[in-house]
Design a protein around this motif. Structure first.
Motif, PDB file in Angstrom:
ATOM      1  N   ASP A  52       0.757  -1.127   0.032  1.00  0.00           N
ATOM      2  CA  ASP A  52       0.126   0.244  -0.047  1.00  0.00           C
ATOM      3  C   ASP A  52       0.320   1.284  -0.229  1.00  0.00           C
ATOM      4  O   ASP A  52       1.879   1.563   0.639  1.00  0.00           O
ATOM      5  CB  ASP A  52      -1.062   0.050   0.763  1.00  0.00           C
ATOM      6  N   ALA A  53       1.173   2.122  -1.105  1.00  0.00           N
ATOM      7  CA  ALA A  53       1.904   2.794  -1.109  1.00  0.00           C
ATOM      8  C   ALA A  53       1.522   4.083  -0.107  1.00  0.00           C
ATOM      9  O   ALA A  53       2.225   5.377   0.420  1.00  0.00           O
ATOM     10  CB  ALA A  53       2.174   3.418  -2.390  1.00  0.00           C
ATOM     11  N   GLU A  54       0.303   4.363   0.167  1.00  0.00           N
ATOM     12  CA  GLU A  54       0.416   5.229   1.466  1.00  0.00           C
ATOM     13  C   GLU A  54       0.612   4.630   2.647  1.00  0.00           C
ATOM     14  O   GLU A  54       0.825   5.665   3.880  1.00  0.00           O
ATOM     15  CB  GLU A  54      -1.639   5.343   2.107  1.00  0.00           C
ATOM     16  N   SER A  55       1.529   3.577   2.855  1.00  0.00           N
ATOM     17  CA  SER A  55       2.351   3.848   4.038  1.00  0.00           C
ATOM     18  C   SER A  55       3.630   3.603   4.147  1.00  0.00           C
ATOM     19  O   SER A  55       4.669   3.934   3.756  1.00  0.00           O
ATOM     20  CB  SER A  55       2.347   1.642   3.781  1.00  0.00           C
ATOM     21  N   CYS A  56       3.598   5.022   3.891  1.00  0.00           N
ATOM     22  CA  CYS A  56       4.624   5.795   4.128  1.00  0.00           C
ATOM     23  C   CYS A  56       5.177   7.327   5.184  1.00  0.00           C
ATOM     24  O   CYS A  56       4.064   7.178   5.729  1.00  0.00           O
ATOM     25  CB  CYS A  56       5.137   5.921   2.697  1.00  0.00           C
ATOM     26  N   GLU A  57       5.725   7.513   5.442  1.00  0.00           N
ATOM     27  CA  GLU A  57       6.361   9.279   6.267  1.00  0.00           C
ATOM     28  C   GLU A  57       5.579   8.606   7.641  1.00  0.00           C
ATOM     29  O   GLU A  57       4.752   9.386   8.760  1.00  0.00           O
ATOM     30  CB  GLU A  57       5.375   9.876   5.158  1.00  0.00           C
ATOM     31  N   ARG A  58       6.021   6.979   8.110  1.00  0.00           N
ATOM     32  CA  ARG A  58       5.753   7.113   9.678  1.00  0.00           C
ATOM     33  C   ARG A  58       6.883   7.565  10.258  1.00  0.00           C
ATOM     34  O   ARG A  58       6.389   7.662  11.481  1.00  0.00           O
ATOM     35  CB  ARG A  58       5.222   5.295  10.262  1.00  0.00           C
ATOM     36  N   PHE A  59       7.342   7.560   9.372  1.00  0.00           N
ATOM     37  CA  PHE A  59       9.327   7.716  10.408  1.00  0.00           C
ATOM     38  C   PHE A  59       9.522   9.217  10.577  1.00  0.00           C
ATOM     39  O   PHE A  59      10.771   9.400  10.703  1.00  0.00           O
ATOM     40  CB  PHE A  59      10.651   7.106  10.578  1.00  0.00           C
ATOM     41  N   ALA A  60       8.335   9.747   9.798  1.00  0.00           N
ATOM     42  CA  ALA A  60       8.983  11.785   9.920  1.00  0.00           C
ATOM     43  C   ALA A  60       8.297  12.606  11.177  1.00  0.00           C
ATOM     44  O   ALA A  60       8.883  11.750  12.188  1.00  0.00           O
ATOM     45  CB  ALA A  60       8.763  12.454   8.314  1.00  0.00           C
ATOM     46  N   ALA A  61       7.882  13.083  10.748  1.00  0.00           N
ATOM     47  CA  ALA A  61       6.678  14.206  11.722  1.00  0.00           C
ATOM     48  C   ALA A  61       6.308  13.000  12.932  1.00  0.00           C
ATOM     49  O   ALA A  61       6.255  13.630  13.726  1.00  0.00           O
ATOM     50  CB  ALA A  61       5.863  14.723  11.100  1.00  0.00           C
ATOM     51  N   ALA A  62       5.599  12.118  12.087  1.00  0.00           N
ATOM     52  CA  ALA A  62       5.148  11.146  13.320  1.00  0.00           C
ATOM     53  C   ALA A  62       5.905  10.603  14.107  1.00  0.00           C
ATOM     54  O   ALA A  62       5.705  10.336  15.016  1.00  0.00           O
ATOM     55  CB  ALA A  62       4.145  10.202  12.365  1.00  0.00           C
ATOM     56  N   LEU A  63       7.343  10.489  13.978  1.00  0.00           N
ATOM     57  CA  LEU A  63       7.800   9.347  14.485  1.00  0.00           C
ATOM     58  C   LEU A  63       8.354  10.667  15.929  1.00  0.00           C
ATOM     59  O   LEU A  63       8.220  10.232  17.233  1.00  0.00           O
ATOM     60  CB  LEU A  63       9.149   8.994  14.106  1.00  0.00           C
ATOM     61  N   ALA A  64       8.696  12.008  15.364  1.00  0.00           N
ATOM     62  CA  ALA A  64       9.280  13.388  16.280  1.00  0.00           C
ATOM     63  C   ALA A  64       7.930  13.121  17.645  1.00  0.00           C
ATOM     64  O   ALA A  64       8.399  13.150  18.740  1.00  0.00           O
ATOM     65  CB  ALA A  64       9.244  13.961  15.481  1.00  0.00           C
TER      66      ALA A  64
END
Ligand code: BGC
Length: 731
Positions: free
Chosen positions: A280-292
């Motif tokens: 699922d190409a929506e599965s990204c940017e988990r470790f960006a702002a969300a990780l902070a």
């Protein structure tokens, strides 16, 4: 000297935003790397650039040596060759200015249909683990980070990103984990998680398998990276042990970066044929702002974030990326030595399945070269491993250059079109497509009739994200072989396939060679084997059998029902299944003929040392290459189903005509142990060592009782770290 203190200081100086930046991918400003972690300039931390393998270094739009597929390498049963191959891959990765190679593929071949079997090594854990370790050691020796993938149980491409692999601990430990463990022991700096779930948990979130087993038990000190768009959660992944999220950017950004300039923003929808295998190409940017945010709110601890960053920096340091100036070893691409290696691996991995004496060909024979694709080399399968070579040799040209007799060519059938998930995915054009030919079986028959020998090239197609529909050759290729064989009783079939295929015509032809996906040296290498310049050194790393004979013929096991693939065949995968079910395969694991003949003179086990010394004589009048294989038959234990035999060790060596050599075969601990409720056990009793030419061709037998010291040593070596993980589980 350990530079941990320096890394600790760097971590202390990083801001939260900078730490997070080191845990996820970004767009490579140069548009070349498939994975890119931006550095932190103010602290002298450079970016980390990742390129795909494992068949060669893939930089979109650029060329590199296109080596044979890993399954061909594994067919050599030669670990030294694998190490050399790894070094060459590492050298090319550096030559391309990249730091990480997303290779080797370390999944076990469980499903014969798997579209990526060509990227993996074998159906046997000892063979696969030996190759995974050797390739990793080679890559890392060139100051390049190896990334064995996909951890773990990524055995199929059908629904690879959705399927749950339901699997017991015993097969995990005995079959699926050893290659990764061996890669860790060989110094892999990184491990890539698989897309699939294992027992209900996404691998990128898998605390038990990632944090407890990989990191705590095996003491893996590098970083764990997700597969591309393979991350689902933030805290679940970070706390489970994932350190780096890839690609970290959206699909649209990635497509724009990967496509050629003129198609740069045309990356479109993923076509249905591969959609089932895509994440699922929506599965990204988990470790960006969300990780902070997660760190600020405390759902992920700052210590954990520091550990993630420390692991990335430690690995960068290990490949001398944090050096002031350039202390790294040099790289090089497409060198004469790499070209030669590509040819050597292709010949050494070629397996002579049948031969009634027609091979090797006489130099002056008139040869008909027949097949829909004889004018192009089989470089590999589709997907992230596609490599474009600088030079290439196709079968028709390779044979024409070697032959001293006449060479006539016929295609017989329209070209077998390759499947490329990548072209579809990036929205690029398939520049290989050419107008199709009309079928002309009659023409092929006429060409065959006039020649002394007919060599028919047949092939399958395979790609990441798509499994093969069946094990038959695509189109009318079986009919082509039968037509040619009816005209010429000296018909040789060369199979280029990603894994096992069915060969319904095998009794009608004079010889069969399995030549896998041989890469850029295809023509040259196969000609060397056909004419006997090289002995076919390959043995089968996978069992060949009719489709319905494999344990995965049951749809509950493959492709799974209601989203779950049940691995309830347990440890009975590959030859372990065929042996215990007492089924005769078409060609057994380990099988491969030579142009020479061998006599196994004697075998002398030295279990203290973990070796068997085997004396083999080449009784033929030509030089040969033999692969000595040692299998272990364990004692039977009430209530425990054990495989009839397990590969314990192997050694490939050249044996000159008429000579005797003594080969020391190292035995792997894994073959003596089983995994049960109490962890690893080595049962007392009689072990039979079967020494011979394949899993079904035993030449000599040795019986031995293992003394308690040996048993305890094996158990301990396998159990290292288990205690630490148990402790944690009980906390
Ligand atoms: C594949 C990986 C590959 C990655 C980056 C994924 O689709 O499963 O093997 O390394 O893409 O291209």
């Amino acid at each position: 000297m350990s530079r941990e203190p320096r890394i600790r200081r760097l971590v202390e100086e990083l801001s939260l935003e900078e730490k997070v930046r080191l845990t996820h991918g970004a767009n490579d400003p140069e548009g070349r790397a498939t994975g890119y972690v931006a550095g932190v300039d103010r602290l002298g931390i450079p970016p980390l650039r990742m390129a795909d393998g494992p068949l060669g270094v893939r930089i979109p739009g650029e060329s590199a040596t296109a080596f044979p597929a890993p399954i061909a390498l594994a067919a050599s049963f030669d670990v030294e060759l694998a190490r050399e191959h790894g070094e060459a891959l590492g050298r090319e990765t550096r030559g391309k200015g990249q730091d990480v190679l997303l290779a080797p593929g370390a999944n076990l071949v469980r499903v014969p249909h798997n579209g990526r079997n060509f990227e993996y090594f074998a159906e046997d854990p000892v063979l696969s683990a030996s190759f995974a370790g050797a390739v990793v050691a080679g890559i890392q020796s060139r100051d390049v980070v190896a990334t064995p993938k996909h951890y773990v149980a990524n055995s199929q491409e059908t629904a690879r990103a959705a399927v749950d692999a339901e699997i017991d601990e015993r097969p995990l430990r005995e079959l699926y984990l050893p290659s990764f463990r061996s890669a860790v022991e060989a110094g892999a700096g990184s491990i890539m998680t698989a897309y699939n779930d294992v027992n209900g948990t996404r691998m990128s979130d898998h605390e038990r398998l990632v944090r407890d087993v990989l990191k705590d038990e095996w003491e893996f000190g590098g970083y764990v990276v997700s597969d591309w768009f393979g991350t689902e959660t933030v805290a679940g992944a970070a706390n489970g042990g994932l350190d780096v999220e890839m690609p970290g950017i959206t699909l649209a950004e990635m497509q724009a970066a990967m496509a050629d300039d003129d198609t740069a923003d045309e990356g479109g929808d993923v076509p249905d044929v591969i959609a089932d295998g895509m994440p699922d190409a929506e599965s990204c940017e988990r470790f960006a702002a969300a990780l902070a945010d997660a760190v600020e709110s405390g759902t992920v601890s700052e210590d954990r974030l520091d550990d993630m960053v420390t692991r990335v920096l430690r690995v960068m340091d290990r490949v001398n990326l944090l050096e002031e100036g350039d202390g790294r070893v040099d790289g090089a691409v497409d060198t004469p030595a790499h070209r030669d290696l590509a040819t050597r691996v292709a010949t050494r991995g070629t397996v002579l399945l049948e031969n009634d004496g027609v091979l090797p060909l006489s130099d002056d024979a008139d040869v008909a070269v027949i097949g829909p694709n004889v004018d192009e080399p089989v470089l590999g399968g589709g997907g992230s491993s596609e490599t474009t070579p600088v030079v290439e040799s196709d079968p028709q040209t390779g044979i024409a250059e070697r032959a001293e007799g006449g060479v006539a060519v016929a295609h017989g059938l329209p070209r077998v079109e390759e499947v490329s998930m990548l072209e579809e995915f990036t929205g690029g054009e398939d520049d290989r497509a050419e107008p199709s030919r009309e079928p002309d079986l009659e023409g092929a028959a006429a060409t065959a009739r006039e020649a002394d020998v007919a060599v028919v090239f047949v092939r399958d197609t395979a790609s990441e994200a798509i499994d093969r529909e069946d094990l038959r050759l695509p189109g009318r290729q079986d009919e082509l072989v039968e037509t040619v064989a009816a005209e010429n009783d000296r018909t040789v079939v060369v199979v280029n396939s990603s894994g096992p295929i069915e060969c319904p015509w095998r009794e009608e032809v004079a010889a069969v060679l399995e030549n896998w996906y041989p890469g850029q040296a295809h023509g040259e290498a196969v000609a060397a084997v056909l004419y006997g310049d090289a002995d076919p050194g390959g043995r089968l790393p996978v069992t060949f059998a009719p489709e319905d004979a494999y344990p995965t013929a049951d749809e509950r096991r493959y492709p799974g029902v209601d989203g779950t693939a049940r691995y309830d065949e347990g440890v009975f995968v590959g030859y372990r299944h065929f042996d215990s079910a007492e089924r005769e395969p078409t060609y057994p694991f380990g099988h491969g003929r030579s142009y020479a003949d061998y006599e196994y003179v004697d075998a002398d086990p030295d279990l203290e040392d973990g070796t068997v010394r085997v004396t083999v004589e080449n009784t033929a009048d030509r030089d040969g290459r033999e692969v000595v294989q040692v299998y272990v038959r364990p004692p039977s234990v009430d209530g425990v189903d054990r495989p009839v035999r397990e590969l314990a060790g192997f050694e490939s060596g050249a044996i000159p005509a008429g000579e005797r050599v003594s080969v020391a075969v190292d035995l792997d601990d894994l073959a003596f142990a089983r995994y049960g409720e109490d962890g690893w056990t080595v049962d007392p009793g009689e072990y039979v060592l079967e020494i011979g030419r394949s899993s079904r061709d035993v030449r000599t037998i040795q019986r031995t009782e293992l003394d308690s010291g040996f048993r305890e040593r094996v158990r301990r070596s396998l159990a290292t770290g288990e205690a630490a993980s148990d402790e944690r589980a009980h906390r």
